[in-house]
Motif scaffolding. Structure first.
Motif: not given
Length: 826
Positions: A84-89
């Motif tokens: 959920x904290x991935x910059x591309x999520x």
């Protein structure tokens, strides 16, 4: 962005758009095409991985492994979907909403280097491999990519809810376009390096992409918006001949044509005329002309360049010669430099219009290319860049000359190629002078009629897929050929006959079935005092076959054309040209007399097509065409066929059962046709002759007549043919299979395009002078000499006093001289 812009521009080209719509089974909207381009924008996302970036860092800044970007692109998407904290999520979540096809299409764009992702891709990547380092933050870079994606492809995220295409054929087509876009978008000739991030760079990329596709000839705007040239403008002749007129009358929406017409009837010009009609209407944007041999490709390349200039003048596209190692476009030759660039003989810098000529992978991206059928077959095999070749070819009129020449293995591959090409709306034209009904039925998907019905079919004729009857064409000329036989294949006897006829003033063409026998015949002419009569290349007596270095093959091709010139002003006097199958098809050469080994009827008619091809002055005694057919001393016997006498029968080798002309029933029927008819009227008798030796009913009858030994042999070669066809089908690329399910063979497994012609290529460095005095760069070993030898083994080259080369590799020795490549000690 450069790659995505090229890809999007491709989809805006009418022909490519039509092909993608056909593959998808629907008309894709502009927002849908933009979404596909947005996915392509992400093709290199794996380069954000620190393990990839570390390849450019000073040592000591990264302690982990160096990683590839394709597999890491897969990991990037996997992790983005889970964290959920991935910059591309958030962006990936929205992209997934574009339809069920998204995951497959992401694999498609990641496969931009020419082959599907390997089964070794980590299905469950760990976030620990994407760790932060003090001097580099992949997260910050991912945010920039995310913002650029949403800015430059805004309408993809705000457009209507239309799912992306999920048809496998569409995905395969897209895969090839992405790979081609990657090649073009990575070329600094079109896209100079840009350092700092520019939020408005998309404008530059789109402008450059449009110019690049026009420059390399992939876009055909300038031909679709001008009047189509007339027949006389293309050919230089005032009116078309009957077979040409029949082709010219076919509607432009007919996808597949089969043209059957005699050799020398202008089939090449008919194909060019159809191409100019189709490109003027925007139905195609390119032409690939496939012929069986390199010699034919070289000669045809020159003829097509001349025709294109007549048709389009100074604006004519330069036809690419699609032969690996031969860098040629139009009349210009290029030389590969160590940095992979090309130095053209007539220019001082890059020549964008010749981009497709500079690498074999790019040949099919040319506006017009002429080469061997192998280059198209690579689009149908499970080999690297198959998708690129197939997608580039989809926009072309595919012309296959002498399609009958394909053996069982090749036919299965060409069949898959043709089906895939037609399935996406492509255009094709098959041509032959000697196509039997069994082969023709395969191409146009019809049942095989009886022998009596088959031999009554019109000839010449144009067969159009979807039409129940052929379109007949009146033969516009007749040739009388007098066939005869000699009951021996002995080189000495053949040499004596050739010398005697040449001393009477004839230009004699001798075609032997094997290289070994051709060389032996050449030596026999020498020993009998006929050396001055032999064809000359660079001042030396020479012969023609496939076991020569690429540079010497070009020299020998020119020598054959000069000796057997079709020009009425050609030199007088006798001459002898000795060769193999390299001289039998698609070549415009003209001999006064043919001496040939027995071969199947369709091949024999091709060889006869090199005799009295034009109306030329003939020496006394050779006013009428003659063909002398050499027969084995003991006749044809299946019990002795495994000895493989001069190409007739079979042989067993390390690669399995092989042979050149294995079908003894066809050979026996051909022998009978030669014996039964003192005169052949060409083309009046073509249909009856071909069907008389190749129709299944005739083959079954002669086997029944001959008895159980022949039946047993027929079952043997039938089993071998079935095995070849099965191997071919296992090696071909099935575009009906979902892209994500593809598994290409390991890179070390070699898939051949043509049985008997793909061996180890020996690279000669430094380049020695060959036996004809020109530097030679590489020599290809026959496959049965290649077992146990690899291209990375050390090669030792020694030049002897006579100019011959001694090659040592893998514990074996070869000699290369004016008779070609041979094994030493044999």
């Amino acid at each position: 962005m450069d790659v995505a812009a090229v890809f999007l521009r491709m989809l805006q080209l009418p022909v490519i758009r039509d092909r993608l719509n056909a593959a998808a089974g629907a008309n894709l909207s502009a927002p849908t095409r933009l979404r596909l381009a947005a996915l392509v924008f992400l093709h290199d996302i794996g380069k954000l991985q620190p393990g990839f970036q570390a390849k450019g860092w000073p040592s000591g800044l990264w302690s982990g492994p160096r990683l590839g970007h394709v597999e890491q692109g897969y990991a990037f998407f996997r992790l983005a979907s889970r964290w959920a904290d991935h910059p591309f999520h958030a962006t990936l979540t929205q992209i997934i909403g574009w339809g069920d096809a998204v995951e497959s299409l992401l694999e498609v764009v990641l496969a931009h280097h020419g082959q599907p992702l390997s089964s070794g891709v980590d299905q469950d990547p760990s976030r620990t491999s994407w760790k932060e380092v003090p001097h580099y933050s992949w997260r910050e870079e991912a945010v920039i990519v995310d913002r650029a994606l949403r800015r430059w492809f805004a309408e993809a995220f705000t457009g209507r809810d239309e799912p992306l295409p999920d048809e496998p054929q569409a995905h395969h087509l897209v895969a090839g376009l992405v790979a081609l876009a990657d090649w073009i978008g990575s070329d600094q000739c079109f896209f100079p390096f840009s350092g700092p991030f520019d939020p408005n760079y998309d404008v530059t990329a789109h402008s450059q992409a449009k110019r690049a596709l026009l420059a390399i000839g992939f876009a055909s705007d300038r031909f679709a918006d001008r009047p189509e040239p007339g027949f006389s403008q293309i050919t230089g002749y005032p009116t078309p001949r009957p077979a040409q007129a029949a082709v010219g009358a076919v509607a432009h929406d007919a996808k597949l044509l089969v043209l059957e017409a005699e050799t020398g009837s202008g089939k090449t010009e008919a194909a060019l005329w159809r191409f100019t009609k189709l490109i003027a209407r925007g139905a195609v944007s390119g032409l690939y002309f496939a012929v069986p041999t390199r010699a034919a490709a070289r000669q045809l390349h020159r003829r097509i360049n001349e025709a294109l200039y007549r048709a389009y003048g100074a604006d004519a596209p330069e036809a690419v010669l699609a032969i690996p190692g031969m860098v040629r476009a139009g009349n210009a030759s290029g030389r590969m430099l160590p940095d992979w660039s090309v130095l053209w003989e007539d220019r001082s810098g890059p020549v964008p219009s010749r981009w497709a000529a500079e690498h074999a992978t790019r040949f099919l991206a040319a506006t017009v290319a002429v080469g061997t059928v192998d280059q198209t077959m690579l689009a149908a095999l499970q080999v690297k860049h198959a998708h690129l070749r197939g997608s580039a070819l989809s926009r072309c009129l595919l012309v296959i000359d002498e399609v009958h020449a394909s053996d069982t293995y090749m036919s299965a591959i060409v069949d898959r190629l043709l089906r895939a090409h037609l399935d996406v709306g492509g255009y094709a034209m098959l041509m032959s002078a000697t196509l039997g009904v069994r082969s023709r039925a395969r191409w146009i998907e019809r049942t095989v009629p009886s022998f009596d019905e088959s031999r009554q079919a019109p000839y010449p004729a144009v067969w159009v897929a979807g039409e129940s009857q052929p379109r007949p064409a009146v033969a516009d000329g007749k040739r009388t050929v007098h066939p005869g036989t000699i009951p021996t294949m002995a080189p000495v006897a053949v040499a004596e006959r050739a010398i005697a006829e040449a001393r009477r003033g004839a230009r004699v063409l001798v075609i032997r079935n094997t290289v070994r026998t051709a060389v032996a015949t050449w030596h026999a002419v020498h020993e009998a005092g006929g050396e001055p009569l032999l064809m000359r290349a660079a001042g030396y007596a020479a012969l023609h076959h496939g076991r020569f270095a690429v540079e010497d093959r070009e020299l020998l091709d020119r020598a054959v054309e000069c000796t057997l010139s079709v020009n009425s002003q050609r030199p007088r006097g006798g001459a002898i040209v000795i060769g193999t199958q390299t001289l039998e098809q698609s070549l415009d050469i003209d001999a006064d007399l043919l001496i040939t080994d027995l071969c199947p009827i369709d091949v024999l008619l091709q060889r006869i097509g090199r005799v009295h091809r034009h109306r030329l002055p003939r020496p006394h005694g050779f006013e009428e065409a003659r063909a002398t057919v050499l027969l084995p001393d003991g006749g044809l016997d299946p019990l002795t066929a495994p000895t493989f006498e001069n190409g007739l029968g079979t042989w067993d080798g390390p690669g399995g059962q092989g042979g050149i002309y294995q079908d003894l029933a066809v050979l026996e029927l051909t022998r009978r046709l030669v014996a039964e008819h003192d005169v052949w009227e060409i083309p009046t008798m073509n249909r009856a002759l071909v069907e008389g030796a190749t129709h299944p009913d005739r083959i079954s009858a002669v086997i029944e007549e001959k008895g159980e030994d022949w039946a047993r042999y027929d079952r043997r070669i039938g089993g071998a043919r079935a095995a070849e066809e099965q191997i071919a089908r296992m090696s071909t690329l099935d575009r009906s299979i979902p892209f994500e399910e593809l598994q290409f063979p390991d890179k070390d497994q070699r898939i051949m395009t043509r049985l008997g012609e793909e061996g180890v290529v020996l690279q000669l460095k430094p380049q020695p002078r060959g036996p004809f005095g020109v530097p030679v760069t590489r020599i290809t070993l026959p496959p049965h000499w290649s077992f146990g030898i690899t291209e990375d083994q050390e090669l030792c080259v020694v030049t002897d006093a006579s100019g011959g080369l001694h090659l040592s590799v893998g514990g074996r020795s070869f000699r290369y001289d004016r008779t070609g490549l041979s094994k030493e000690g044999v």
